[in-house]
Design a protein around this motif. Structure first.
Motif, PDB file in Angstrom:
ATOM      1  N   ASN A 361       0.820  -1.214   0.000  1.00 46.78           N
ATOM      2  CA  ASN A 361       0.000   0.000   0.000  1.00 46.78           C
ATOM      3  C   ASN A 361       0.854   1.264   0.000  1.00 46.78           C
ATOM      4  N   VAL A 365       0.579   1.194  -4.057  1.00 43.65           N
ATOM      5  CA  VAL A 365      -0.812   1.603  -4.287  1.00 43.65           C
ATOM      6  C   VAL A 365      -1.002   3.104  -4.075  1.00 43.65           C
ATOM      7  N   ILE A 383     -10.181   4.335  -9.925  1.00 41.76           N
ATOM      8  CA  ILE A 383     -10.197   2.938  -9.466  1.00 41.76           C
ATOM      9  C   ILE A 383     -10.222   1.989 -10.662  1.00 41.76           C
ATOM     10  N   THR A 387      -7.273  -0.613 -11.366  1.00 39.46           N
ATOM     11  CA  THR A 387      -7.556  -2.052 -11.459  1.00 39.46           C
ATOM     12  C   THR A 387      -6.985  -2.641 -12.742  1.00 39.46           C
ATOM     13  N   MET A 463      -5.698  -4.165  -1.080  1.00 36.18           N
ATOM     14  CA  MET A 463      -6.870  -3.398  -1.511  1.00 36.18           C
ATOM     15  C   MET A 463      -7.959  -3.405  -0.438  1.00 36.18           C
ATOM     16  N   PHE A 467      -8.909   0.739   0.393  1.00 39.74           N
ATOM     17  CA  PHE A 467     -10.117   1.465  -0.005  1.00 39.74           C
ATOM     18  C   PHE A 467     -10.981   1.931   1.172  1.00 39.74           C
ATOM     19  N   LEU A 558     -14.473  -0.677  -2.399  1.00 42.99           N
ATOM     20  CA  LEU A 558     -13.877  -2.005  -2.306  1.00 42.99           C
ATOM     21  C   LEU A 558     -14.675  -3.011  -3.134  1.00 42.99           C
ATOM     22  N   TYR A 561     -14.057  -2.340  -6.762  1.00 41.77           N
ATOM     23  CA  TYR A 561     -12.750  -2.847  -7.200  1.00 41.77           C
ATOM     24  C   TYR A 561     -12.792  -4.356  -7.427  1.00 41.77           C
ATOM     25  N   SER A 565     -12.135  -6.326 -10.818  1.00 37.98           N
ATOM     26  CA  SER A 565     -11.048  -7.302 -10.853  1.00 37.98           C
ATOM     27  C   SER A 565     -11.537  -8.658 -11.350  1.00 37.98           C
TER      28      SER A 565
END
Length: 622
Positions: A361, A365, A383, A387, A463, A467, A558, A561, A565
């Motif tokens: 992170n 990130v 986002i 991703t 993640m 988030f 979240l 995401y 994903s």
């Protein structure tokens, strides 16, 4: 997944919803609870109002405070030389820079409240970090064999003004308890522009003759009711606690989930933070606090507050004629870069995971997220791009996992032949060894499909931490989600579903669950066998349902995401499947087998063969 499995799954979910409906309180019970809660709140307000009126009456009516020698003598006996500061008129003073507005109160000479200008509460009202009437802050010490608490004493403003604006240079507010010429306690606050950081110095002049010489430390009492600022109270509550840093760099905290927790900290401390989900108030020592005791209690009566925090901090005091104790406050957001600039490790209050999760992170990130923010104005699009970048970086692992699964699939007929050759349970070891020999012969690892996925797990967990705790997403909207840092309720239920589901349905979470089921179905079609144990298949499809319960009250960012994903993973797998056929995989295996040199046995195969020999099994000839 057959029809019976779907029916069983639907029944489980239906029973949970039905039970929630049956156990929800009736309107009469809800009204009665609210009535009790309102009465408790009103009692607290009445008490506070009576105290304010009493203080004002005593300040404005000398006949009350000076009604006789008896009243004066009582105050004098309790406070000694500090008795002249026991009464007065409450006065407020305001200092503001471009980021915050601070109100000071002469009673206690303390910070009464702090408003953060660039943030609002979930309901759109100004964001007040704490309210002075719900906060105590002051020194406790012994002087002239009496216990003195400065929180209730009336200071005099020594420097500053009623309304002070900090623009291009630091400004100072100073409050003083002046007992005599050359004898006082002074609080000095220095506020600078463009910062949430406030310098705070406690100065003692000539107090060594009053304060007990053998004290060694002076106690600083700090109590505060923590206000509810966010939409998701349960999630906010579980991220609200006291965090503290020892002077030797270790950082610890009280349990967020406990209704009550306390700790005696007997070693020097660098700072103590009253931390909420997105904001924190921290008291930072210039050197170190000698020790402290900290305590939290969950607030059960007033819905405006989450918890009550209290700290008793020992400040080093050497009984000198002229002595100063420097420290500072932080009143602001849990923004990683902002906190890191203070250079006291206060950025550790941002919940980003531990060890490798936090490293991902902090090192990857957050820099990537901030870099994208320079070019893209919508956080939903950020986002999406984030991703896509992550999935492209992880694509080699996805490809390798697919190829490994495809190899296992094309070898299934050979594995089935071994099952027919060793049908008896007592031949399980022979079957296992023969299967491993087959895999070794063609150069396939049974773990080949798992290991690439394991490498992706730290990013998924990163993640999960990033988030919900990213203040950049707070109150940022995208499509139907009004706040990406909280749940996106599209349907509000008249009852609360247990297991963390709540009283609403989050659309992004629902979409994530649907795509997750599609992904499992897609993978199931590519697996080696279509005859899995029904119970195992049911458990596999239960996971998305459980995630629906877990994530329904989490940050919509979240769920969004994970939705993206999974969707991108499905697309990548479909593209690989279109470009890599089973026949091609089988041909490559045969070619590799034909050209392969005899390789040494692996430790795993050697161990299996030794176990087989010990049990008297005859090894298959190559």
């Amino acid at each position: 997944m057959d029809r019976n499995s779907w029916i069983g799954l639907a029944l489980i979910v239906g029973v949970m919803f039905f039970w929630s409906y049956l156990t929800k309180p009736t309107p009469e019970e809800t009204a009665e609870r609210q009535k009790v809660q309102d009465s408790l709140i009103q009692v607290q307000k009445d008490r506070a109002q009576k105290q304010i009126l009493l203080d004002q009456e005593m300040a404005n009516n000398p006949s009350i405070t000076n009604s006789g020698a008896n009243s004066d003598s009582i105050v004098k006996s309790q406070l000694g030389d500090f008795s002249s500061f026991a009464s007065g008129e409450r006065k407020f003073y305001t200092v503001e820079n471009n980021l915050m507005k601070i109100r000071f109160l002469n009673q206690g000479g303390r910070v009464y409240s702090v408003e953060l200008k660039n943030y609002k509460k979930f309901d759109g009202t100004p964001l007040i970090l704490f309210d002075g009437d719900s906060t105590e802050f002051g020194l406790n010490f012994f002087a002239q064999n009496r216990s003195i608490a400065t929180n209730q004493l009336f200071f005099e403003m020594e420097k500053g003004s009623d309304n002070l604006v900090v623009s291009d240079k630091p400004e100072t507010m100073a409050f003083i308890l002046k007992l005599a010429e050359g004898q006082h306690i002074e609080y000095v606050y220095t506020i600078s522009p463009d910062t949430y950081h406030v310098d705070f110095d406690i100065n003692f002049l000539g107090m060594n003759n009053l304060i007990s010489a053998n004290t060694g430390n002076i106690a600083l009492q700090w109590k505060s009711f923590i206000s509810s600022l966010e939409k998701g109270r349960k999630w906010e509550e579980s991220n609200t606690t006291i965090i503290y840093k020892f002077n030797e760099a270790d950082i610890d905290k009280l349990s967020e989930t406990s209704d009550e927790a306390n700790e005696n900290l007997n070693t020097p401390l660098k700072w103590i933070s009253y931390k909420q989900q997105f904001f924190n108030v921290a008291l930072i020592a210039d050197g170190a606090f000698s020790n402290a005791s900290v305590k939290l209690e969950k607030e059960l009566t007033n819905p405006n507050y989450l918890k009550q925090f209290s700290s008793e901090i020992s400040l080093p005091y050497n009984s000198k004629a002229n002595e100063s104790i420097p420290m500072s406050f932080y009143f602001g957001p849990n923004h990683y870069q902002t906190l890191k600039k203070l250079d006291v490790d206060l950025e550790e209050v941002v919940t980003l995971g531990r060890n490798i999760i936090r490293w991902i992170n902090v090192g990857v990130v957050i820099p990537l997220f901030n870099w994208l923010g320079k070019f893209i104005g919508n956080y939903g699009v950020i986002i999406l791009v984030l991703t896509i970048i992550i999935k492209l970086v992880l694509f080699p692992f996805t490809y390798k996992s697919y190829i490994s699964t495809a190899k296992m699939k094309v070898l299934k007929p050979e594995v089935d032949k071994l099952s027919e050759k060793f049908p008896k349970p007592e031949d399980a070891m022979k079957k296992q060894q023969a299967t491993m020999a087959l895999y070794k012969k063609v150069g396939v690892s049974p773990l080949g499909g798992c290991l690439p996925m394991l490498f992706q797990m730290p990013i998924l967990f990163a993640m999960f931490r990033f988030f919900p705790n990213s203040i950049e997403l707070r109150q940022e909207s995208f499509l139907w989600a009004q706040d990406l840092s909280s749940y996106d309720a599209v349907i509000h239920l008249p009852f609360t579903v247990p297991l963390g589901f709540g009283d609403h349905i989050s659309l992004w979470c629902l979409l994530m669950t649907i795509v997750n089921v599609v992904y499992l179905k897609f993978n199931d079609q590519m697996s080696m066998s279509n005859n899995q144990i029904p119970g195992m298949k049911l458990m596999m499809y239960m996971m998305p349902v459980m995630m629906l319960f877990w994530f329904n009250s989490y940050a919509s960012a979240l769920s969004y995401y994970y939705f993206l994903s999974l969707l991108i993973t499905i697309i990548q797998t479909w593209l690989i499947r279109k470009t890599v056929s089973d026949e091609e995989v089988l041909a490559k295996l045969k070619a590799a087998q034909a050209n392969k040199k005899v390789a040494p046995k692996s430790k795993w195969q050697t161990r299996l063969e030794e176990m087989a020999k010990q049990k008297g099994y005859q090894l298959p000839k190559k």
